[in-house]
Design a protein around this motif. Structure first.
Motif, short mmCIF file in Angstrom:
data_model
loop_
_atom_site.label_atom_id
_atom_site.label_comp_id
_atom_site.label_asym_id
_atom_site.label_seq_id
_atom_site.Cartn_x
_atom_site.Cartn_y
_atom_site.Cartn_z
N ILE A 6 45.88 38.45 45.83
CA ILE A 6 45.86 39.66 45.01
C ILE A 6 47.25 40.31 44.94
N HIS A 47 52.93 45.16 43.72
CA HIS A 47 51.99 45.97 42.96
C HIS A 47 52.73 46.81 41.93
N VAL A 63 47.97 49.07 41.18
CA VAL A 63 47.36 47.84 40.67
C VAL A 63 48.09 46.64 41.29
N VAL A 67 46.08 40.76 39.64
CA VAL A 67 45.16 40.93 38.52
C VAL A 67 45.88 40.87 37.18
N CYS A 82 40.99 43.34 34.69
CA CYS A 82 40.02 44.38 35.07
C CYS A 82 39.61 45.19 33.85
N GLU A 86 36.70 49.65 36.20
CA GLU A 86 37.05 49.08 37.50
C GLU A 86 38.35 49.68 38.03
N ILE A 87 39.30 49.88 37.17
CA ILE A 87 40.57 50.48 37.60
C ILE A 87 40.36 51.94 37.96
N ALA A 90 38.89 52.23 41.43
CA ALA A 90 39.66 51.68 42.55
C ALA A 90 39.99 52.78 43.56
N TYR A 111 39.18 45.70 47.51
CA TYR A 111 38.50 46.16 46.29
C TYR A 111 38.80 45.21 45.12
N TYR A 112 40.08 45.02 44.82
CA TYR A 112 40.43 44.18 43.67
C TYR A 112 40.06 42.72 43.91
N LEU A 115 36.42 41.97 42.93
CA LEU A 115 35.96 42.11 41.55
C LEU A 115 35.59 40.75 40.98
#
Length: 121
Positions: A6, A47, A63, A67, A82, A86-87, A90, A111-112, A115
């Motif tokens: 991720i 991120h 984020v 993703v 996503c 969903e975002i 988060a 979490y991510y 998904l």
């Protein structure tokens, strides 16, 4: 996607961390979520911090780059796998100190990473 993956760009993106993505718009599978305010490429947990503007009451979201489904350098647009919901759901991002907090980052990664996989629209 696994929690380990991720925090890394997919191999097909040809090292986007060498590009400044600040200001790029970010598109979820069902619409725009905002624009990149800043990016972190040096911590091993790559991120993007995305400013959502008025969409989520001026809140920023963290984020993970795992993703990211596409980066268009010409149109300055990043697509993610996503949905907007969903975002929005988060783990909350409040301060840059959280980007250094292993517990917070583990929560975000879980979490991510949990998904359901999907392709961008």
């Amino acid at each position: 996607m696994t929690v380990d993956r991720i925090w890394s760009y997919a191999p097909e993106f040809n090292h986007p961390e060498v590009h400044d993505l600040t200001g790029y718009s970010v598109e979820a599978t069902d619409g725009t979520i905002g624009q990149v305010d800043r990016q972190a490429d040096d911590s091993g947990m790559r991120h993007l911090i995305v400013d959502t503007g008025v969409w989520v009451f001026g809140r920023s979201v963290l984020v993970p780059v795992g993703v990211v489904a596409g980066i268009d350098m010409e149109t300055r647009k990043i697509t993610v796998t996503c949905t907007r919901e969903e975002i929005k759901s988060a783990p909350g991002f409040r301060t840059d100190r959280e980007t250094l907090d292993p517990a917070y980052l583990a929560t975000v990664g879980s979490y991510y990473g949990g998904l359901p996989p999907r392709q961008p629209a």
